[in-house]
Design a protein around this motif. Structure first.
Motif, mmCIF file in Angstrom:
data_model
loop_
_atom_site.group_PDB
_atom_site.id
_atom_site.type_symbol
_atom_site.label_atom_id
_atom_site.label_comp_id
_atom_site.label_asym_id
_atom_site.label_seq_id
_atom_site.Cartn_x
_atom_site.Cartn_y
_atom_site.Cartn_z
ATOM 1 N N ASP A 163 1.081 -1.159 -0.132
ATOM 2 C CA ASP A 163 -0.062 -0.161 -0.120
ATOM 3 C C ASP A 163 0.899 1.286 0.056
ATOM 4 O O ASP A 163 1.526 1.624 1.124
ATOM 5 N N GLU A 164 0.985 2.003 -1.167
ATOM 6 C CA GLU A 164 1.828 3.240 -1.353
ATOM 7 C C GLU A 164 3.020 3.159 -0.625
ATOM 8 O O GLU A 164 3.596 3.522 0.200
ATOM 9 N N PRO A 165 3.917 2.051 -1.500
ATOM 10 C CA PRO A 165 5.304 1.432 -0.910
ATOM 11 C C PRO A 165 6.258 2.507 -0.659
ATOM 12 O O PRO A 165 7.267 2.547 0.270
ATOM 13 N N THR A 166 6.305 3.658 -1.518
ATOM 14 C CA THR A 166 7.488 4.539 -1.690
ATOM 15 C C THR A 166 7.160 5.858 -1.068
ATOM 16 O O THR A 166 7.985 6.597 -1.718
ATOM 17 N N THR A 167 6.152 6.162 -0.745
ATOM 18 C CA THR A 167 5.903 7.426 -0.141
ATOM 19 C C THR A 167 6.987 7.829 0.840
ATOM 20 O O THR A 167 7.578 7.125 1.843
ATOM 21 N N GLY A 168 7.699 9.127 0.502
ATOM 22 C CA GLY A 168 8.639 9.664 1.294
ATOM 23 C C GLY A 168 9.884 9.189 0.985
ATOM 24 O O GLY A 168 10.874 9.483 1.716
ATOM 25 N N PHE A 169 10.031 8.252 -0.154
ATOM 26 C CA PHE A 169 11.305 7.872 -0.572
ATOM 27 C C PHE A 169 12.169 9.121 -1.341
ATOM 28 O O PHE A 169 11.554 9.827 -2.043
ATOM 29 N N ASP A 170 13.371 9.057 -1.406
ATOM 30 C CA ASP A 170 14.169 10.039 -2.242
ATOM 31 C C ASP A 170 14.389 8.991 -3.725
ATOM 32 O O ASP A 170 14.039 7.698 -3.588
ATOM 33 N N PRO A 171 14.569 9.684 -4.480
ATOM 34 C CA PRO A 171 14.648 9.339 -6.118
ATOM 35 C C PRO A 171 15.442 7.872 -6.165
ATOM 36 O O PRO A 171 14.905 6.815 -6.515
ATOM 37 N N ARG B 264 14.444 3.969 -6.750
ATOM 38 C CA ARG B 264 14.985 3.006 -7.921
ATOM 39 C C ARG B 264 15.222 1.840 -7.311
ATOM 40 O O ARG B 264 14.867 0.459 -7.851
ATOM 41 N N SER B 265 15.828 1.841 -6.026
ATOM 42 C CA SER B 265 16.504 0.530 -5.782
ATOM 43 C C SER B 265 15.162 -0.498 -5.000
ATOM 44 O O SER B 265 15.281 -1.539 -5.066
ATOM 45 N N ASP C 131 4.570 7.635 -12.586
ATOM 46 C CA ASP C 131 5.969 6.747 -12.923
ATOM 47 C C ASP C 131 6.363 5.466 -12.229
ATOM 48 O O ASP C 131 6.785 4.540 -12.814
ATOM 49 N N GLU C 132 5.908 5.435 -10.869
ATOM 50 C CA GLU C 132 5.974 4.187 -10.189
ATOM 51 C C GLU C 132 5.015 3.112 -10.919
ATOM 52 O O GLU C 132 5.720 1.882 -11.216
ATOM 53 N N ALA C 133 4.048 3.147 -11.189
ATOM 54 C CA ALA C 133 2.941 2.422 -11.964
ATOM 55 C C ALA C 133 3.586 2.054 -13.308
ATOM 56 O O ALA C 133 3.622 1.060 -13.597
#
Lengths: 273, 299
Positions: B172-180, B184-185, B208-210
């Motif tokens: 559920d919205e796994p990369t909220t708050g991640f830096d670019p 990517r990783s 872009d994630e989708a």
């Protein structure tokens, strides 16, 4: 084409009891690493014991100082602190933090979660009661029971009292709206009950309405029971009912255990939504 | 517990037919969260659910995860109806992994202690050390969780989601708050899980994630499916006209065309060589998505 999706055959999950024991271990580890919990749950009652015990040294009956009376009440309070107070504050925090929701999403039986809580409560309760008894004996004239009968009475009071306290803590955990606010809801209830139930004052000297109110709740009966263990038997005539009322104490605790169980089953929430 | 029919040669992992859910609220009026959704997720695909806040994404996923009851419709996850599970039924939960939105629990344990502890809930867990390595937390293995950054905390959440070796992983919205770089990783990690055979269902706000991850995308709005498609074909994106812009006499001109190559070679002749400040673009997934959501609102 029709796919046939059935249960894949799996080796069995670890048993409910084994997972419960593991949860107990991790609960205790987390407890010991949180300074607040160690200070408030374990050290605070001992501090109170030193403050009140040192200030009020009056004799309230032949051979019985108030500090001795007070230690007996604090031991009863220990059951309420480590069970009811601890769980009613920490479970709402776990709900807020998402711990409970995460646990509902993994192959863990809810029974294992509660086994873990019982292990945590039992451990902290035994440590607290042992500390209060040790300091009470060393500094405040507490006399440990000398007969097997009294030790037996002490044992059932601790067991039934802590079951009651634990179940009511789990049931009450649905009341606080947030984890942060839980302490503000729960602590005043415990402190008021301590004042009304003969911990900080001699119970028979309290106004009758206060006595009647306190008699609804378990703590009054637990303090009276602990006095029957730690004070001379002759002191019983100074109780309000002129007796230790042990049968009635047992009955009140069992009624609260039943009420608490039904309440907990109805109200326990794994998430705040 | 019945299984639904599959499609083609792909095995079905999740099937939803006619799902509805309304939250009862006496004060503010009932709120329809899911208003009749049908969708199928196949084994081993990465399926993304897109939609604005309050569109019904989380409700749908939480019904699949067994957290919520539905009002009507049929739901099958790995051949099991999640609403029919008793609290004691652990074999199905053994086969799914859940990464929730945000958690702050177990702050006083270390990463290694926590991952190791969670491995004991499953019948056939992965190796905790390998999972910690897989999510890139090896250097933090012996740190207390409260000292982790937001991105590291999220990686730990993923570690706990995959420690049981799930067949389906919900994110559920796994990369909220991640830096670019962290995103990517993280995407690499998700692709690796897919290559190992895991079916992945993710909700996200990031187009872009989708686009980078998903095999197929469902756009949900107001509790309904707007479209299910591949990121390349969503909203007729593959057939959309290309936009060719350039400068002529100091003014920017724009041509919409089905055949940009032809347009450019014609322009090149016009300009006798270089076309000044030439840009050729196609609508991004975000353009398509926003126009889909907007045209729905106008209905």
């Amino acid at each position: 084409m029709t796919t046939n999706l059935t249960h894949a055959s799996y080796a069995k999950n670890p048993s409910v009891l084994r997972v419960g024991l593991l949860r107990g271990g991790i609960e205790i580890k987390q407890f010991l690493r949180q300074r607040e919990s160690v200070v408030f749950t374990l050290l605070f009652p001992v501090m109170l014991l030193f403050i009140f015990g040192s200030v009020f040294k009056d004799t309230i009956a032949p051979g019985v100082t108030f500090s001795r009376y007070f230690v007996a009440g604090m031991i009863a309070s220990g059951l309420v602190n480590t069970g009811f107070q601890q769980l009613a504050i920490t479970i709402p925090m776990e709900r807020d933090f998402g711990t409970l929701k995460r646990l509902r999403g993994i192959p863990m039986s809810p029974v294992s979660y509660f086994i873990g809580k019982v292990i945590l409560v039992t451990t902290s309760m035994l440590v607290q009661v042992a500390m209060l008894m040790a300091f009470g004996t060393a500094f405040f004239g507490l006399k440990l029971p000398t007969t097997a009968d009294l030790w037996l009475r002490f044992t059932w009071l601790v067991i039934v009292g802590s079951i009651c306290s634990t179940i009511l803590g789990i049931a009450f955990s649905s009341i606080p709206k947030s984890g942060r606010g839980a302490s503000a809801v729960v602590s005043p209830i415990v402190i008021v009950l301590q004042f009304f139930s003969g911990v900080f004052f001699v119970f028979s000297s309290l106004p009758k309405w206060m006595q009647d109110f306190a008699a609804i709740f378990p703590l009054k009966w637990l303090t009276q029971g602990m006095r029957s263990v730690f004070l001379p038997d002759s002191f019983s005539i100074r109780e309000v009912a002129r007796s230790w009322e042990l049968g009635k104490t047992f009955l009140v605790l069992v009624i609260w255990i039943i009420v608490g169980t039904l309440w907990a089953l109805r109200s326990f929430k794994w998430s705040d939504k | 517990m019945r299984a639904f029919g599959g499609s083609g040669s792909s095995e079905v992992a999740i099937e939803i037919i006619g799902l509805t859910k309304t939250y009862k609220d006496k004060k503010n009026g009932d709120k329809v969260a899911v208003a009749g959704i049908d969708l199928t997720v196949y084994r081993n695909e990465i399926f993304a659910i897109l939609g604005p806040n309050g569109a019904g994404k989380t409700t749908t996923v939480e019904i699949l995860e067994g957290y919520r009851d539905r009002d009507s419709g049929q739901v099958s996850v790995l051949g099991v109806d999640p609403s029919q599970l008793s609290a004691q039924d652990r074999s199905w939960r053994n086969r799914i992994g859940i990464v929730l939105q945000s958690t702050e629990d177990a702050a006083d344990l270390t990463v290694a202690e926590t991952v190791n502890h969670f491995s004991h809930y499953y019948s056939n867990p992965k190796n905790p050390g390998e999972v910690i390595d897989e999510v890139g937390l090896t250097e933090k293995a012996n740190s207390r969780i409260r000292t982790l950054s937001g991105g590291q905390r999220r990686r730990l959440d993923v570690a706990l989601g995959i420690i049981g070796g799930p067949e389906i992983l919900f994110l559920d919205e796994p990369t909220t708050g991640f830096d670019p770089e962290a995103r990517r990783s993280f995407w690499e990690l998700i692709r690796k899980l897919q290559s190992e055979g895991t079916t992945i269902v993710l909700t996200t706000h990031y187009l872009d994630e989708a686009e980078a991850l998903a095999d197929r995308v469902a756009v949900i709005n107001e509790g309904k499916i707007v479209e299910i498609s591949t990121p390349e074909n969503l909203g007729g994106r593959n057939e959309a006209k290309a936009r060719v812009t350039f400068l002529r006499n100091g003014l920017r001109e724009e041509i919409l065309t089905d055949n940009p190559t032809k347009t450019i070679s014609e322009l090149s002749v016009d300009f006798n060589g270089d076309i000044p400040e030439l840009i050729v673009s196609r609508p991004t997934l975000e353009d398509i998505y926003l126009s889909m959501i907007k045209s729905q609102e106008n209905k």
